[in-house]
Design a protein around this motif. Sequence first.
Motif, mmCIF file in Angstrom:
data_model
loop_
_atom_site.group_PDB
_atom_site.id
_atom_site.type_symbol
_atom_site.label_atom_id
_atom_site.label_comp_id
_atom_site.label_asym_id
_atom_site.label_seq_id
_atom_site.Cartn_x
_atom_site.Cartn_y
_atom_site.Cartn_z
ATOM 1 N N VAL A 81 0.845 -1.193 0.000
ATOM 2 C CA VAL A 81 0.000 0.000 0.000
ATOM 3 C C VAL A 81 0.882 1.246 0.000
ATOM 4 O O VAL A 81 1.934 1.281 0.660
ATOM 5 C CB VAL A 81 -0.930 0.013 1.237
ATOM 6 N N GLN A 82 0.487 2.275 -0.759
ATOM 7 C CA GLN A 82 1.200 3.547 -0.775
ATOM 8 C C GLN A 82 1.420 4.022 0.657
ATOM 9 O O GLN A 82 0.522 3.979 1.490
ATOM 10 C CB GLN A 82 0.393 4.577 -1.570
ATOM 11 N N LYS A 83 2.630 4.513 0.965
ATOM 12 C CA LYS A 83 3.000 4.755 2.363
ATOM 13 C C LYS A 83 2.103 5.764 3.056
ATOM 14 O O LYS A 83 1.907 5.671 4.272
ATOM 15 C CB LYS A 83 4.467 5.168 2.466
ATOM 16 N N HIS A 84 1.573 6.727 2.332
ATOM 17 C CA HIS A 84 0.682 7.698 2.970
ATOM 18 C C HIS A 84 -0.780 7.242 2.963
ATOM 19 O O HIS A 84 -1.669 7.997 3.340
ATOM 20 C CB HIS A 84 0.811 9.064 2.298
ATOM 21 N N ARG A 85 -1.008 6.005 2.511
ATOM 22 C CA ARG A 85 -2.349 5.418 2.566
ATOM 23 C C ARG A 85 -2.385 4.177 3.443
ATOM 24 O O ARG A 85 -3.370 3.441 3.457
ATOM 25 C CB ARG A 85 -2.809 5.034 1.153
ATOM 26 N N SER A 86 -1.303 3.946 4.168
ATOM 27 C CA SER A 86 -1.199 2.690 4.924
ATOM 28 C C SER A 86 -1.488 2.857 6.408
ATOM 29 O O SER A 86 -1.384 1.898 7.161
ATOM 30 C CB SER A 86 0.200 2.088 4.744
#
Length: 774
Positions: A559-564
């Motif tokens: 998952v994209q790091k700012h969406r995890s």
Amino acid sequence: MSNNDTTPVRSQHRFEEARLRNFMMQHVDDFPQQSNDFTVRQYRFSGQSNPTFYIAAGGKEFVMRKKPPGKLLPKAHMVNREYRILSALYSIGYPVPKPFAYCQDPSVIGTEFYIMQHVRGRIFRDPELPGMTPGQRQAIYAAMMGALAKLHSIDWSKIGLGDFGPTTNYSKRQVSTWNKQYIASKTSEVSEMDYLFKWLSNNIPENEGKTTIVHGDFRVDNMIFHPTEPRVIAVLDWELSTLGNPLSDVALLYYHAISYINARLIFCLNYFIAFSKIPGIPTEKELTDTYCYYRGLKPPLPNWNFYCALSIFRMVGITQGVYARSIQGNASSETAQTYGRIVPLAAKAGVIAALSKSSEFTAFDDNNGSFGILKLSSRTRELQKQMKEFMKKYVFPAEQVIHEHLQNASNRWTVLPMVEELKTKAKQEGLWNLFLPGASGLSQVEYATLAEITGWSDFAPEIFNCNAPDTGNMEVLHLYGSDEQKREWLEPLLEGKIRSCYCMTEPYVASSDATNMALTITRDGDYYIVNGRKWWSSGAGDPRCKIAIVMGRTGGKEVQKHRSHSMILVPMQTPGVKKLRALTVFGYDDAPHGHLEIEFDNVRVPASNIILGEGRGFEISQGRLGPGRIHHCMRLIGRAERALSLMCDRVQNRVAFNKKLAEMNTIQHHIARSRQEIEQARLLTLKAARLIDLKGTKAARKEIAMIKVVAPNMCSEVVDRAIQAFGGAGVCQDTILPYYYVAGRTLRIADGPDEVHLTSVAKLELREQTKAKL
């Protein structure tokens, strides 16, 4: 309800009550079947258009709305539309009475009618809100704006109202409709109405904007407030509701005083000026700015004078209709005959509204990026005066007592009695929850000036219920929480009954990069399981801390790091929540507030506790950190101001080497530099606040990053100079200066390291310079 609110059913509205009772027994689920008592009374003030009745039977209470008898204007008094929109709004939890049954058969009581829930609460007949403090008035009007903005944010197509009204040419239709209504009920010639009709017809806005549900008569006496809280629990009188331009509702709310002021029917051309000067009553700009905040709009509102004039034009049409029905003998109101006097005066006010524009100033002129001098509204200046007086009268005298209590208490992690007493006083004086626009109606700029005053004392933020981390947590719940989360946690936080903490920083990773957070939030059926460790959880040591907002990882590496990452609500009493230790800050433990290290060991909480949804953690944190950083920085400025004041007092009363310290050049330079740095930090912080008001937190990223560096460094420098002027006294417990120094230094880490913010500023500046290329 009291007998003062109702009368016996008036002669022109009487009907066979037995037939109504039989209908309710068959069609109203909550109606008591075994009871023989049945009371019907007519509301004295409610229902100027559609008569409204109070019904009691077997301990149950209901309300009936019906069409008036006699000849009616076309498309007026459509109670079926009222019932329909009540049903739609009630189904999604909007604050309206529960609708029970609709009867379109006139043979039952002579006209169509419907039955709805009786809601107990407060109805304010007088928009001046007499007997209230300025703060209480502010809270009431802010609650109204919140309810109105929420209505305008509803997707009408998803609740079965797709055909509730045309979705184009709203203003044109409104001008035509109300002109026809006025002409149909006209009893004398009013030249101002003729002129107003022509002006409106010639100035209809080309771009109507987004279509929303429009209430049509949204004003203070058409809603019920919670018995003790400034909260709208039921919006009434939906007869004029349709689909259209929401600004017509906003304008009507501002000009609602036109109809009548209490039972006095006072109206004059200067009334609006006098009305806006009542302490706590919002000015035109304050009202519209609050609405824009709730809707996420950028002020000023487009075509504002047109919608103000249209709202008055419509109000005159309604008023003329009430007066005409009084002549015919079928009016709902006891005072309907007096309405004839209002029509010409109100029409003249409509002309004035059409031809004038708001004289309210803009706090900053940001054309080409140049900012003007801040001007504060009269309401904000009044709040400043109140708060300063409160600080001097109550807070400063209590500081020493509170410190001594903490030093001598056998258990320092207890509630401070004097703080609780002052909180009660602050609430009584309306100096409560001022940080939250939904409670106070204040913009970020306006509250920023008050946050500075709270920075004068360590204990002041809690006394005014404007303390971190509760402020940030309440903002999160207010902006992103579900209705259930707000009821369970936001409401008691707003009341000051509980405290909260925010769990983000972790001991085993470099938390300056928030994507490093390793605490896990794992879905398990209808629950989430929380595992990990947090520290610097400020406020967790308070015995009243009942809820933690915990940020952790819900997504995997893919998952994209700012969406995890996500945020979840964890009650502090949940099994597995372990308070490991209280951390000290340069030796201060900040009891009873505290900064704790907490372990979450297989903590199981309901899935409904997730805030906004999985993967939304960073999105929420950005919304939380914007206003919160303004508050922090302004409090630091307040601390610096107090430190400078202490320093100036000290150097004028201390002699060394045969002269006062104030006469020494070094000291004078320290004072001058401190004043310059405070002023610079304040202006930059207010600019950031203004950008948030105008364009949102994202647009103010660079300014927020700058003040995170500037304000703490400034505070440390000013306090350090004050410490130097005090000598040995400046580093011991005899003054507040050591704690102020520590607080400023700590925030250079607690709000993110200076280096991170400087990097952010540089990147944004390089991007902007590349685009600009002077």
